[in-house]
Design a protein around this motif. Structure first.
Motif, PDB file in Angstrom:
ATOM      1  N   PRO A 107      -9.542 -16.321   0.710  1.00 52.14           N
ATOM      2  CA  PRO A 107      -9.455 -15.526  -0.517  1.00 52.14           C
ATOM      3  C   PRO A 107      -8.197 -14.663  -0.551  1.00 52.14           C
ATOM      4  O   PRO A 107      -7.628 -14.321   0.491  1.00 52.14           O
ATOM      5  CB  PRO A 107     -10.715 -14.648  -0.460  1.00 52.14           C
ATOM      6  CG  PRO A 107     -11.045 -14.548   0.995  1.00 52.14           C
ATOM      7  CD  PRO A 107     -10.548 -15.804   1.655  1.00 52.14           C
ATOM      8  N   ALA A 108      -7.781 -14.342  -1.761  1.00 55.74           N
ATOM      9  CA  ALA A 108      -6.698 -13.373  -1.977  1.00 55.74           C
ATOM     10  C   ALA A 108      -7.318 -12.095  -2.530  1.00 55.74           C
ATOM     11  O   ALA A 108      -8.276 -12.159  -3.311  1.00 55.74           O
ATOM     12  CB  ALA A 108      -5.666 -13.929  -2.945  1.00 55.74           C
ATOM     13  N   VAL A 109      -6.810 -10.948  -2.123  1.00 62.28           N
ATOM     14  CA  VAL A 109      -7.411  -9.671  -2.538  1.00 62.28           C
ATOM     15  C   VAL A 109      -6.339  -8.721  -3.079  1.00 62.28           C
ATOM     16  O   VAL A 109      -5.146  -8.874  -2.796  1.00 62.28           O
ATOM     17  CB  VAL A 109      -8.175  -8.992  -1.373  1.00 62.28           C
ATOM     18  CG1 VAL A 109      -9.319  -9.860  -0.921  1.00 62.28           C
ATOM     19  CG2 VAL A 109      -7.243  -8.698  -0.206  1.00 62.28           C
ATOM     20  N   THR A 110      -6.804  -7.771  -3.846  1.00 67.28           N
ATOM     21  CA  THR A 110      -5.939  -6.732  -4.368  1.00 67.28           C
ATOM     22  C   THR A 110      -6.695  -5.420  -4.336  1.00 67.28           C
ATOM     23  O   THR A 110      -7.907  -5.388  -4.094  1.00 67.28           O
ATOM     24  CB  THR A 110      -5.487  -7.070  -5.803  1.00 67.28           C
ATOM     25  OG1 THR A 110      -4.509  -6.114  -6.235  1.00 67.28           O
ATOM     26  CG2 THR A 110      -6.659  -7.044  -6.771  1.00 67.28           C
ATOM     27  N   VAL A 111      -5.980  -4.317  -4.578  1.00 65.65           N
ATOM     28  CA  VAL A 111      -6.611  -2.999  -4.599  1.00 65.65           C
ATOM     29  C   VAL A 111      -6.120  -2.264  -5.833  1.00 65.65           C
ATOM     30  O   VAL A 111      -4.967  -2.430  -6.257  1.00 65.65           O
ATOM     31  CB  VAL A 111      -6.289  -2.210  -3.312  1.00 65.65           C
ATOM     32  CG1 VAL A 111      -4.797  -1.963  -3.165  1.00 65.65           C
ATOM     33  CG2 VAL A 111      -7.072  -0.899  -3.255  1.00 65.65           C
ATOM     34  N   SER A 112      -7.005  -1.488  -6.465  1.00 64.32           N
ATOM     35  CA  SER A 112      -6.691  -0.841  -7.734  1.00 64.32           C
ATOM     36  C   SER A 112      -5.518   0.123  -7.614  1.00 64.32           C
ATOM     37  O   SER A 112      -4.720   0.267  -8.530  1.00 64.32           O
ATOM     38  CB  SER A 112      -7.926  -0.109  -8.271  1.00 64.32           C
ATOM     39  OG  SER A 112      -8.378   0.851  -7.320  1.00 64.32           O
ATOM     40  N   ASN A 113      -5.402   0.815  -6.521  1.00 65.49           N
ATOM     41  CA  ASN A 113      -4.271   1.705  -6.258  1.00 65.49           C
ATOM     42  C   ASN A 113      -4.162   1.833  -4.749  1.00 65.49           C
ATOM     43  O   ASN A 113      -5.162   2.051  -4.076  1.00 65.49           O
ATOM     44  CB  ASN A 113      -4.493   3.086  -6.901  1.00 65.49           C
ATOM     45  CG  ASN A 113      -3.209   3.890  -6.982  1.00 65.49           C
ATOM     46  OD1 ASN A 113      -2.332   3.754  -6.126  1.00 65.49           O
ATOM     47  ND2 ASN A 113      -3.094   4.727  -8.002  1.00 65.49           N
ATOM     48  N   ASN A 114      -2.971   1.672  -4.231  1.00 63.92           N
ATOM     49  CA  ASN A 114      -2.854   1.628  -2.769  1.00 63.92           C
ATOM     50  C   ASN A 114      -2.277   2.893  -2.163  1.00 63.92           C
ATOM     51  O   ASN A 114      -1.920   2.909  -0.984  1.00 63.92           O
ATOM     52  CB  ASN A 114      -2.022   0.415  -2.334  1.00 63.92           C
ATOM     53  CG  ASN A 114      -0.601   0.469  -2.851  1.00 63.92           C
ATOM     54  OD1 ASN A 114      -0.238   1.380  -3.605  1.00 63.92           O
ATOM     55  ND2 ASN A 114       0.203  -0.497  -2.463  1.00 63.92           N
ATOM     56  N   ALA A 115      -2.177   3.970  -2.969  1.00 67.88           N
ATOM     57  CA  ALA A 115      -1.655   5.230  -2.413  1.00 67.88           C
ATOM     58  C   ALA A 115      -2.307   6.406  -3.127  1.00 67.88           C
ATOM     59  O   ALA A 115      -2.367   6.444  -4.360  1.00 67.88           O
ATOM     60  CB  ALA A 115      -0.141   5.283  -2.540  1.00 67.88           C
ATOM     61  N   TYR A 116      -2.785   7.374  -2.337  1.00 62.88           N
ATOM     62  CA  TYR A 116      -3.458   8.557  -2.874  1.00 62.88           C
ATOM     63  C   TYR A 116      -3.052   9.776  -2.061  1.00 62.88           C
ATOM     64  O   TYR A 116      -2.637   9.659  -0.898  1.00 62.88           O
ATOM     65  CB  TYR A 116      -4.987   8.413  -2.792  1.00 62.88           C
ATOM     66  CG  TYR A 116      -5.558   7.352  -3.689  1.00 62.88           C
ATOM     67  CD1 TYR A 116      -5.983   7.660  -4.970  1.00 62.88           C
ATOM     68  CD2 TYR A 116      -5.676   6.029  -3.246  1.00 62.88           C
ATOM     69  CE1 TYR A 116      -6.513   6.684  -5.793  1.00 62.88           C
ATOM     70  CE2 TYR A 116      -6.197   5.054  -4.058  1.00 62.88           C
ATOM     71  CZ  TYR A 116      -6.617   5.386  -5.337  1.00 62.88           C
ATOM     72  OH  TYR A 116      -7.131   4.418  -6.151  1.00 62.88           O
ATOM     73  N   CYS A 117      -3.232  10.942  -2.672  1.00 63.56           N
ATOM     74  CA  CYS A 117      -3.079  12.195  -1.930  1.00 63.56           C
ATOM     75  C   CYS A 117      -4.428  12.596  -1.357  1.00 63.56           C
ATOM     76  O   CYS A 117      -5.478  12.328  -1.948  1.00 63.56           O
ATOM     77  CB  CYS A 117      -2.555  13.306  -2.838  1.00 63.56           C
ATOM     78  SG  CYS A 117      -0.851  13.056  -3.362  1.00 63.56           S
ATOM     79  N   SER A 118      -4.396  13.246  -0.220  1.00 64.32           N
ATOM     80  CA  SER A 118      -5.641  13.565   0.480  1.00 64.32           C
ATOM     81  C   SER A 118      -6.521  14.547  -0.289  1.00 64.32           C
ATOM     82  O   SER A 118      -7.713  14.626  -0.039  1.00 64.32           O
ATOM     83  CB  SER A 118      -5.320  14.134   1.869  1.00 64.32           C
ATOM     84  OG  SER A 118      -4.523  15.306   1.751  1.00 64.32           O
TER      85      SER A 118
END
Length: 211
Positions: A107-118
């Protein structure tokens, strides 16, 4: 004319052995797994029975159980031979099929947003790009920890974390795909504002006008 005395001849007709339906354990395996499958046969009644197994008309072994390693769906046949009779009567042939399943596609996957502030409370969403039927998607962190199932999965990392997914067949063979390429969710530390005024804790400041 002279005739001999009558001589009687007795002919015994032996009953053919009757096979139960042969079995395979397991009935399904994964292609290229190298797993053994145990084929088993028995008769309804009788003793001193010899079992002979065939694949495509070629004898592959003797015994009430044998092991095979099919790498494609294969039908095996078996006959029972009654060794107690002079004629060694042979049963009607019966068959059993072993299903060999291909592994699901990687499978191929993605993520809605790959960077966030803590200091931001948002759950990134992991997602299979092109989900297919007949599989269960199992998600893991990069250290191999299982975290959930589904075509999508919300996660709440507290530090930078990588994730991957495996597609597992819902058939009894349970064949598994190659693990997907990993996706990483980066957690950035929120900036710290330092008090350089020396007025920490002061709620109001009065300023006198010059003059």
């Amino acid at each position: 004319s002279c005739q001999s005395a009558d001589v009687s001849v007795s002919i015994k007709v032996n009953k053919l052995p009757e096979l139960n339906t042969p079995t395979a354990s397991p009935e399904r395996i994964c292609k290229d797994s190298g797993d053994d499958v145990v084929l088993s046969a028995s008769v309804v009644s009788g003793s001193n029975i010899e079992y002979e197994w065939f694949e495509g008309g070629t004898s592959i072994g003797l015994g009430s159980t044998i092991k095979v390693k099919p790498n494609a769906t294969t039908t095996y046949s078996v006959v029972a031979r009654d060794l107690t009779t002079l004629a060694k009567c042979v049963s009607v042939e019966k068959t059993v099929t072993v299903e060999v399943d291909n592994a699901p596609e990687k499978p191929a996957v993605t993520v809605s947003n790959n960077a966030y502030c803590s200091n931001v409370s948002i759950d990134p969403l992991l997602q299979v790009v092109t989900p297919v039927s007949g599989v269960v998607y199992q998600w893991y962190t990069s250290d191999g920890s299982f975290i959930g199932e589904g075509e999508t999965l919300a996660v709440s990392p507290t530090s930078t974390t990588s994730y991957y997914v495996i597609a597992k067949s819902t058939l009894s063979s349970g064949c598994e795909s190659e693990q997907s390429d990993a996706v990483e969710v980066v957690i950035h530390e929120a900036p710290i504002i330092r008090d350089e005024t020396g007025l920490a804790g002061v709620s109001a400041i009065k300023v006198c006008e010059k003059g």
